[in-house]
Design an enzyme around this catalytic site. Structure first.
Site, PDB file in Angstrom:
ATOM      1  N   GLU B  62       0.826  -1.204   0.000  1.00 20.40           N
ATOM      2  CA  GLU B  62       0.000   0.000   0.000  1.00 20.40           C
ATOM      3  C   GLU B  62       0.865   1.260   0.000  1.00 20.40           C
ATOM      4  O   GLU B  62       0.572   2.233  -0.685  1.00 20.40           O
ATOM      5  CB  GLU B  62      -0.918   0.018   1.228  1.00 20.40           C
ATOM      6  N   PRO B  83     -14.853  -0.167  17.773  1.00 19.23           N
ATOM      7  CA  PRO B  83     -16.002   0.004  16.888  1.00 19.23           C
ATOM      8  C   PRO B  83     -16.267   1.493  16.714  1.00 19.23           C
ATOM      9  O   PRO B  83     -16.164   2.257  17.668  1.00 19.23           O
ATOM     10  CB  PRO B  83     -17.143  -0.666  17.654  1.00 19.23           C
ATOM     11  N   GLU B 115      -2.732  13.314  -3.337  1.00 16.35           N
ATOM     12  CA  GLU B 115      -1.532  14.067  -2.998  1.00 16.35           C
ATOM     13  C   GLU B 115      -0.698  13.323  -1.973  1.00 16.35           C
ATOM     14  O   GLU B 115      -1.227  12.605  -1.131  1.00 16.35           O
ATOM     15  CB  GLU B 115      -1.918  15.425  -2.399  1.00 16.35           C
TER      16      GLU B 115
END
Lengths: 237, 237
Positions: B62, B83, B115
């Site tokens: 990633e 959560p 960006e």
DNA sequence: TACCTTTGTTTAAATTCTAAACTAAGGAAT
DNA sequence: ATTCCTTAGTTTAGAATTTAAACAAAGGTA
């Protein structure tokens, strides 16, 4: 990109529970698996996290459901996510470790998982999944952490002697006997112990009983973090 | 109980990338979100983990996809799973941190996220999700870890002077100037630095250039872990 | 050639650590 | 009641380490 477009792994929480009863070894709480993968083998307590609960809460819930043990110190350890670590598919496990004094939390035995037992840390059975690896990391972490954070107190009764505290450190660290009476000096000068009385009915000079003073500890942590003190908390063993 | 019976959370990997260019501050690599939740806000590089990749590999993938930065030191930090931390539903993020020397990995700027920019760690923009919290934890971890593990070298060029190393430590720890020339003694006595030459063309006595000696370091770690040495690696700042 | 800056070494004083000797406080044995 | 045994706890001298300052070295620059 909304989440439902992605295939999702399963997420479990597992707990490495260390127990101490004053002896010469640490104990580990394991369950015997009652179902499908690794049936009959010993494993860490744990299970699938629910959609609306925090990870730590899930770890404590599974622990109580499977072993009956509750109200203990728990902290996240590491997340294990290697593909293939679970034969059921992609399962990511957020591993935790927990500390408990066995005299407070009596013989865990319970419930929906078939068997529950405490094992000596140096005599573990064969373990399911990658749980042996998880336990190894937890042990390393416990040994490292006990040197600079007072987590060891979670393993002792409310009141304890310096001799008991030293025995605990020697057990955790696997050192035969260290520093003789200097241990006392180092621990006491931090000020995180508070006298609460003396031993009764022992066949020798009764030792002073101490209790961990959380308030003083927090104060020292703040002073250290704000730069006022530097070494106050090094009780480096 | 097969996994498909359970509702499954989404799992992402995020990376806190610390960069250093020899100056007086650490940099942080952020991306500006191009889509739905928190669009336009700055966030940590990261994304959904794929079904057949390890967590660390996913973090690096990633990172490269979103910023073009690759080949760096990365380590797991903590898993955030409260959560409600992501408006898209239950999203659990396995956060990592990474270290990079900015002279080796030039100005990251790329790709599918809109960006990419380096920010000074003490002048961060408003951040998406709970990323501010993640960064805070990563910073704490970096400060703690740099004191007892030689991860700082990842932030320096291959060859560096002791002055540069000391400046890095002062920057990471936020201490104005410490220990003067004793820093030198402590680092050198560990033996983990290796002389590789001298500075050229500086308007003062040229400093010795050093390189981190990984082999010696590993050897010391083993000796320490087997109990032969105790303090060899404390270069405690 | 003198000067400036930063690097690198030496060292004495201060502090801390180590380990041993010593003292204390009980119960148990005689 | 007295002595002995065991473990608790204190004191302290010598060893080791840390700190901080003075000093020396190695360039380039004026």
């Amino acid at each position: 990109m909304p989440t439902y477009e992605h295939p999702r792994p399963s997420v479990t929480v597992d707990v490495v529970v260390f127990g101490y009863d004053g002896g010469h070894d640490l104990k580990l709480l394991l369950i015997q698996r009652g179902s499908d993968p690794y049936q009959g083998q010993w494993a860490l307590p744990g299970g699938f996290v629910e959609m609306d609960e925090d990870l730590e809460a899930g770890a404590l819930r599974e622990l109580e459901e499977e072993t009956g043990v509750k109200d203990l110190f728990v902290e996240q350890l590491y997340t294990f996510g290697k593909p293939g670590r679970d034969p059921r598919g992609r399962v990511i496990s957020v591993a935790h470790y927990a500390l408990v004094n066995l005299s407070k939390h009596p013989a865990a035995a319970a419930s929906d998982a078939s068997e529950v037992a405490w094992f000596s840390l140096d005599k573990l059975p064969e373990l399911a999944f990658d749980h042996a690896e998880i336990i190894k990391l937890a042990t390393t972490r416990l040994r490292a952490k006990v040197r600079y954070q007072p987590i060891g107190f979670e393993l002792l009764p409310e009141e304890f002697t310096l001799g008991e505290l030293q025995a605990l450190y020697e057990t955790i660290l696997g050192v035969p006997e260290f520093n003789k009476r200097n241990f006392r000096t180092r621990i006491l000068r931090t000020g995180i112990l508070e006298e609460v009385g003396r031993q009764q009915n022992v066949a020798h000079r009764p030792a002073i009983l101490y209790r961990f003073n959380e308030a003083t500890y927090q104060q020292l942590v703040e002073q250290r973090d704000s730069g006022v003190l530097r070494r106050a908390l090094d009780f480096e063993i």
